[in-house]
Design a protein around this motif. Structure first.
Motif, mmCIF file in Angstrom:
data_model
loop_
_atom_site.group_PDB
_atom_site.id
_atom_site.type_symbol
_atom_site.label_atom_id
_atom_site.label_comp_id
_atom_site.label_asym_id
_atom_site.label_seq_id
_atom_site.Cartn_x
_atom_site.Cartn_y
_atom_site.Cartn_z
ATOM 1 N N LEU A 163 0.664 -0.978 0.077
ATOM 2 C CA LEU A 163 0.103 0.091 -0.126
ATOM 3 C C LEU A 163 0.680 1.325 0.159
ATOM 4 N N ALA A 164 1.997 1.247 0.834
ATOM 5 C CA ALA A 164 2.776 2.388 0.872
ATOM 6 C C ALA A 164 3.390 2.621 -0.454
ATOM 7 N N VAL A 165 3.837 1.568 -1.236
ATOM 8 C CA VAL A 165 4.272 1.900 -2.379
ATOM 9 C C VAL A 165 3.448 2.376 -3.308
ATOM 10 N N ILE A 166 2.448 1.931 -3.438
ATOM 11 C CA ILE A 166 1.229 2.635 -4.325
ATOM 12 C C ILE A 166 0.844 3.919 -3.863
ATOM 13 N N VAL A 167 0.516 4.276 -2.625
ATOM 14 C CA VAL A 167 0.231 5.514 -2.351
ATOM 15 C C VAL A 167 1.421 6.375 -2.440
ATOM 16 N N PHE A 168 2.508 6.204 -2.406
ATOM 17 C CA PHE A 168 3.520 7.089 -2.505
ATOM 18 C C PHE A 168 3.837 7.317 -4.026
ATOM 19 N N GLY A 169 3.422 6.207 -4.859
ATOM 20 C CA GLY A 169 3.813 6.236 -6.644
ATOM 21 C C GLY A 169 2.930 7.148 -6.964
ATOM 22 N N VAL A 170 1.615 6.900 -6.602
ATOM 23 C CA VAL A 170 0.361 7.553 -7.494
ATOM 24 C C VAL A 170 -0.228 8.682 -6.761
ATOM 25 N N ILE A 171 0.330 9.253 -5.649
ATOM 26 C CA ILE A 171 -0.182 10.407 -5.111
ATOM 27 C C ILE A 171 0.040 11.741 -5.743
ATOM 28 N N TRP A 172 1.203 11.811 -6.534
ATOM 29 C CA TRP A 172 1.634 12.752 -7.334
ATOM 30 C C TRP A 172 0.641 13.544 -8.135
ATOM 31 N N PRO A 173 0.410 12.857 -9.334
ATOM 32 C CA PRO A 173 -0.600 13.427 -10.310
ATOM 33 C C PRO A 173 -1.691 14.060 -9.722
ATOM 34 N N VAL A 174 -2.519 13.131 -8.485
ATOM 35 C CA VAL A 174 -3.609 14.017 -8.006
ATOM 36 C C VAL A 174 -3.352 15.386 -7.246
ATOM 37 N N LEU A 175 -2.212 15.270 -6.625
ATOM 38 C CA LEU A 175 -1.471 16.436 -5.829
ATOM 39 C C LEU A 175 -1.267 17.466 -6.702
ATOM 40 N N VAL A 176 -0.433 17.421 -7.773
ATOM 41 C CA VAL A 176 -0.188 18.380 -8.656
ATOM 42 C C VAL A 176 -1.376 19.046 -9.438
ATOM 43 N N ASN A 177 -2.182 18.212 -9.921
ATOM 44 C CA ASN A 177 -3.422 18.556 -10.532
ATOM 45 C C ASN A 177 -4.512 19.409 -9.784
ATOM 46 N N THR A 178 -4.557 18.897 -8.456
ATOM 47 C CA THR A 178 -5.564 19.536 -7.250
ATOM 48 C C THR A 178 -4.741 21.033 -7.253
ATOM 49 N N THR A 179 -3.534 21.080 -6.980
ATOM 50 C CA THR A 179 -3.043 22.259 -6.797
ATOM 51 C C THR A 179 -3.178 23.323 -7.769
ATOM 52 N N ASP A 180 -3.081 22.870 -8.979
ATOM 53 C CA ASP A 180 -3.139 23.627 -10.172
ATOM 54 C C ASP A 180 -4.871 24.061 -10.244
ATOM 55 N N GLY A 181 -5.637 22.895 -10.131
ATOM 56 C CA GLY A 181 -7.081 23.096 -10.149
ATOM 57 C C GLY A 181 -7.736 24.261 -9.195
#
Lengths: 263, 258
Positions: A131-149
């Protein structure tokens, strides 16, 4: 009528490819490249020859897919929630992004598979690490896009909210988040396909269940048709997830598609 | 009820408005007209609390205003950036009422009543992008009505719709404000519109904007797009305001001096 024809034409490519693939692999006769008919046979024997009560899935399929899909969806959900929450904070709190940007850029650059040994130490071997590997790997697109949005919310929308004195909660929940939703969904979609990859990778490294583990097992038993069956399975899962996601997106963001069409 | 005292605003070294003084009485419809770039919008945004004026005061009921005042609604020119495209017309109109402490049922009833007043009862479930510009601006007006503000600010509210819709919306505004007894401050660059809609027309000069004329409009009501506009009083007043807007000295003998 024309759409129906183009749909048929598009699907022509599938049987043509399969026939070509079958011919080429039979001519080559390499044990590493079994023909698709054998791959399909193996796929069927392993996973699709089960009872009707289990939707034809074998026990082996349930035991293999269950843990993997569970980890994938749990990891993706956690990453989604964390990514949106952090993204909103970074986008709305002035200055916060400037302070945290170097650290975030550093973390983002790390390839998640390399962190597996560290996660092993931090968490237990097994699901928490995966889970840690998945969360750490896939959080970035959501984080970056949310910040932009949330940064790109139209000034007019915010001024209206100010004039009518919306509460802070209403501004976030009913103005900022819906306005950022198209970007957030783009991030979530990217994350979903990444999550599938990281799910397999994390299961290849330290796991005793799941699709990745099963793939490794097939490889170590020189079952190349089995290896290919896993590859096909992952492709099908990717297609399926993407299709489901697009349906969900279409429902949530129908206003967005329509609003753009009418401008 | 609204009083502007020496209201000034400067962007850097550019003076947008300079010592604007104005008193608006309860229930009055005041049109502010001026050439483009005279700081009309700056004036409205100062009153709405969207910008902090660099000088002077805005008083509402005698109290200085800090930030966005309570009981104030704005109809913006650009409805597409003011109505939320992810909500139906009904939800858009009802949204500001959440602050009024009404439950969902009463909010929807109030929103529906406001939509009825602007003739959009049948379009309550529609989304903004399913409506014409005129309809969207009606929703904006309904939102302001449902909110029941003491002061309604309108920033070139009919500037983005076609001429016919514009006349309809002008009449709609006159009708509903007579009905609610609302105080309205309407900003426009259209001389005709200012005279037709206003009880009073206040003329701003070119930047830095300052009050150069304050004319009472004495036209018989109810006003009518055809008859009112052909009255001698209307024609004379329109010419008067037109001269002021163009920066000419007003002259009642027909001789104009620059």
């Amino acid at each position: 009528m024309r759409r129906a024809t183009s749909g048929v034409l598009r699907f022509w490519i599938v049987p043509v490819t399969l026939v070509l693939w079958e011919l080429l692999t039979r001519m080559a006769g390499s044990p590493f490249f079994p023909p698709p008919s054998r791959i399909a046979g193996q796929f069927y024997d392993m996973w699709l020859s089960g009872p009707v009560s289990q939707l034809l899935l074998t026990d082996s399929a349930l035991d293999t897919f269950g843990p993997s899909l569970g980890r994938l969806l749990a990891g993706w959900t956690i990453a989604g929630v964390l990514g949106i929450a952090l993204g909103v904070a970074l986008g709305r709190i002035r200055g916060l992004a400037d302070y945290t940007d170097p650290v975030l850029q550093f973390l983002r650059a790390l390839p998640p598979p390399l962190l597996v040994p560290i996660f092993f130490v931090l968490f237990k071997v097994g699901t928490p690490t995966q889970l840690a590997v998945i969360v750490f790997g896939v959080i970035w697109p959501v984080l970056v896009n949310t910040t932009d949005g949330v940064r790109a919310v139209d000034k007019g929308f915010l001024e209206t909210a100010r004039v009518f004195q919306f509460s802070r909660y209403d501004i976030l929940r009913r103005v900022i988040l819906p306005s950022a939703m198209p970007k957030i969904f783009a991030g979530l979609r990217l994350s979903l396909s990444l999550a599938l990859i990281l799910m397999v990778v994390s299961e290849l490294v330290g796991s005793n269940s799941g699709i990745g583990y099963s793939l490794l097992y097939a490889q170590q038993s020189y079952d190349y048709a089995g290896v290919w069956a896993h590859i096909v399975l992952l492709g099908v899962l990717g297609l399926l997830f993407n299709a489901l996601f697009l349906v969900a997106e279409g429902r949530v963001l129908s206003w967005h598609a329509n609003a753009r069409r009418n401008v | 009820m609204l009083e502007l005292v020496d209201l000034s605003h400067t962007y850097g070294s550019y003076r947008a408005i300079d010592r604007v003084n104005l008193k608006v009485a309860q229930g009055e419809v005041v049109c502010i007209v001026g050439p483009s770039g005279c700081g009309k919008s700056t004036l409205l945004r100062s009153i709405a609390g969207l910008i902090k004026p660099t000088g002077g005061n805005v008083l509402l009921d005698g109290r200085p205003v800090d930030g966005s005042p309570e009981n104030l609604a704005v109809v913006f020119q650009d409805y597409s950036r003011s109505l939320y495209p992810w909500m139906s017309a009904l939800a858009n109109v009802g949204l500001p009422l959440r602050r009024r402490g009404l439950d969902k049922k009463r909010r929807e009833a109030a929103a529906m009543a406001a939509l009825e007043q602007v003739g959009l009862a049948g379009a309550a479930a529609k989304f903004p992008w399913e409506m014409s510009g005129g309809m969207q601006q009606r929703v904006s007006i309904a939102r302001a009505l449902a909110y029941q503000p003491k002061l309604l600010l309108m920033d070139e509210p009919f500037g983005s719709v076609d001429a016919q819709t514009r006349e309809e919306l002008e009449d709609l505004t006159l009708r509903v404000c007579a009905h609610h007894g609302m105080t309205i401050l309407l900003i426009t660059h259209d001389v005709d519109e200012s005279v037709y809609v206003g009880d009073r027309v206040v003329v701003l000069s070119k930047a830095p904007g300052t009050v150069v004329g304050d004319l009472p409009v004495q036209l018989p009501g109810p006003r009518d797009q055809i008859h009112t506009r052909e009255l001698d009083a209307f024609v004379r007043l329109r010419a008067e305001v037109g001269r002021l807007v163009r920066g000419m000295t007003p002259h009642r003998n027909g001789v104009e001096t620059r």
